[in-house]
Motif scaffolding. Structure first.
Motif, PDB file in Angstrom:
ATOM      1  N   VAL A 107      -4.599  28.952  47.009  1.00 61.31           N
ATOM      2  CA  VAL A 107      -4.078  30.319  46.829  1.00 61.31           C
ATOM      3  C   VAL A 107      -5.205  31.342  46.706  1.00 61.31           C
ATOM      4  CG1 VAL A 107      -1.837  29.690  45.843  1.00 61.31           C
ATOM      5  CG2 VAL A 107      -3.806  30.022  44.330  1.00 61.31           C
ATOM      6  N   LEU A 108      -6.433  30.881  46.534  1.00 63.74           N
ATOM      7  CA  LEU A 108      -7.580  31.800  46.437  1.00 63.74           C
ATOM      8  C   LEU A 108      -8.269  32.016  47.784  1.00 63.74           C
ATOM      9  CD1 LEU A 108      -9.148  30.326  43.155  1.00 63.74           C
ATOM     10  CD2 LEU A 108      -7.649  32.318  43.367  1.00 63.74           C
ATOM     11  N   SER A 109      -7.666  31.529  48.871  1.00 66.45           N
ATOM     12  CA  SER A 109      -8.311  31.564  50.190  1.00 66.45           C
ATOM     13  C   SER A 109      -8.816  32.937  50.597  1.00 66.45           C
ATOM     14  CB  SER A 109      -7.353  31.032  51.266  1.00 66.45           C
ATOM     15  OG  SER A 109      -7.145  29.646  51.103  1.00 66.45           O
ATOM     16  N   ALA A 110      -8.020  33.983  50.360  1.00 63.45           N
ATOM     17  CA  ALA A 110      -8.394  35.325  50.825  1.00 63.45           C
ATOM     18  C   ALA A 110      -9.537  35.931  50.023  1.00 63.45           C
ATOM     19  CB  ALA A 110      -7.185  36.254  50.789  1.00 63.45           C
ATOM     20  N   ARG A 162     -14.639  38.675  47.161  1.00 68.42           N
ATOM     21  CA  ARG A 162     -14.048  39.956  47.541  1.00 68.42           C
ATOM     22  C   ARG A 162     -12.851  39.697  48.442  1.00 68.42           C
ATOM     23  NH1 ARG A 162     -18.384  42.068  49.575  1.00 68.42           N
ATOM     24  NH2 ARG A 162     -17.647  42.383  51.692  1.00 68.42           N
ATOM     25  N   HIS A 163     -11.706  40.286  48.147  1.00 69.71           N
ATOM     26  CA  HIS A 163     -10.479  40.011  48.904  1.00 69.71           C
ATOM     27  C   HIS A 163     -10.626  40.393  50.374  1.00 69.71           C
ATOM     28  CE1 HIS A 163      -6.326  40.197  50.274  1.00 69.71           C
ATOM     29  NE2 HIS A 163      -6.039  39.399  49.277  1.00 69.71           N
ATOM     30  N   GLY A 164     -10.282  39.448  51.246  1.00 67.46           N
ATOM     31  CA  GLY A 164     -10.206  39.758  52.676  1.00 67.46           C
ATOM     32  C   GLY A 164     -11.521  39.743  53.428  1.00 67.46           C
ATOM     33  N   ASP A 165     -12.608  39.257  52.813  1.00 66.90           N
ATOM     34  CA  ASP A 165     -13.879  39.157  53.539  1.00 66.90           C
ATOM     35  C   ASP A 165     -13.914  37.816  54.260  1.00 66.90           C
ATOM     36  OD1 ASP A 165     -16.487  39.034  54.475  1.00 66.90           O
ATOM     37  OD2 ASP A 165     -17.372  39.869  52.651  1.00 66.90           O
TER      38      ASP A 165
END
Length: 199
Positions: free
Chosen positions: A87-90, A95-98
């Motif tokens: 669930v922490l993949s992004a 930083r979210h979405g890097d």
């Protein structure tokens, strides 16, 4: 036409679901994304499972817009990392979405893992919440293995380092129709189709 909201700002996810609906012959649904509706407060994705995150997002969207809403939460589960990033993949690299930083971190963390232990799966939980209270949550998985370097420009996220079972190419080297056919998101969204047809 029934208007359905896909609770995402990711244009690629929106195109993917539209392609799947078209390929499966589902008509009478007008699909919009979050960019097409008024902004509303969204619950942060802090749940421990893909299913809980998807359901929370879909509930928020349905409550705020009054539209039947679909949300998904997806990521990669790496065997040698005990199922992480999950669930922490992004936001694996902080930083979210890097996407690039996330992908490089996973490659660095698995650099010493031998080929036979490089198993991984893309996981997608998709939730459909209808304002009348109906809720459906489904899960799709796509097994494969991590490559040692990135390859391909289709897709996003971890696609360039994931080779699906039975494939010589990464998922970033598959064309969109091939990917839709077998991907985790394609599998999950197809499981929602019977409920979408009822709308």
């Amino acid at each position: 036409m029934t208007r359905v909201l896909l609770a995402t700002r990711n244009a690629k996810k929106l195109r993917e679901l539209r392609r799947i609906l078209d390929a499966e012959g589902v008509s009478g649904i007008e699909l919009d994304g979050l960019a097409d509706v008024e902004e509303f407060d969204e619950t942060p994705e802090t749940a421990a499972t893909f299913e809980e995150n998807a359901l929370a997002k879909a509930r928020d969207a349905a409550a705020a817009t009054g539209l039947p809403s679909i949300a998904d939460d997806s990521g990669i589960s790496v065997d040698a990392l005990n199922g992480m990033p999950g669930v922490l993949s992004a936001r694996w690299a902080g930083r979210h979405g890097d996407d690039q930083a996330n992908l490089e971190l996973v490659l660095a963390q698995t650099a010493d893992v031998p080929d036979e232990r490089r198993g991984a799966a893309f996981v997608c939980a998709a939730a459909l919440v209808v304002p009348d209270g109906q809720e459906q949550v489904v899960r799709g998985e796509w097994r494969g293995e991590l490559t040692r370097k990135a390859s391909g420009t289709n897709g996003f996220g971890y696609d360039p380092i994931f080779r699906p079972e039975g494939e010589t190419r990464t998922s970033a080297e598959l064309d969109p129709a091939e990917k839709d056919e077998s991907s985790h998101r394609g599998r999950a969204l197809r499981l929602l189709l019977p409920y979408l047809r009822e709308l």
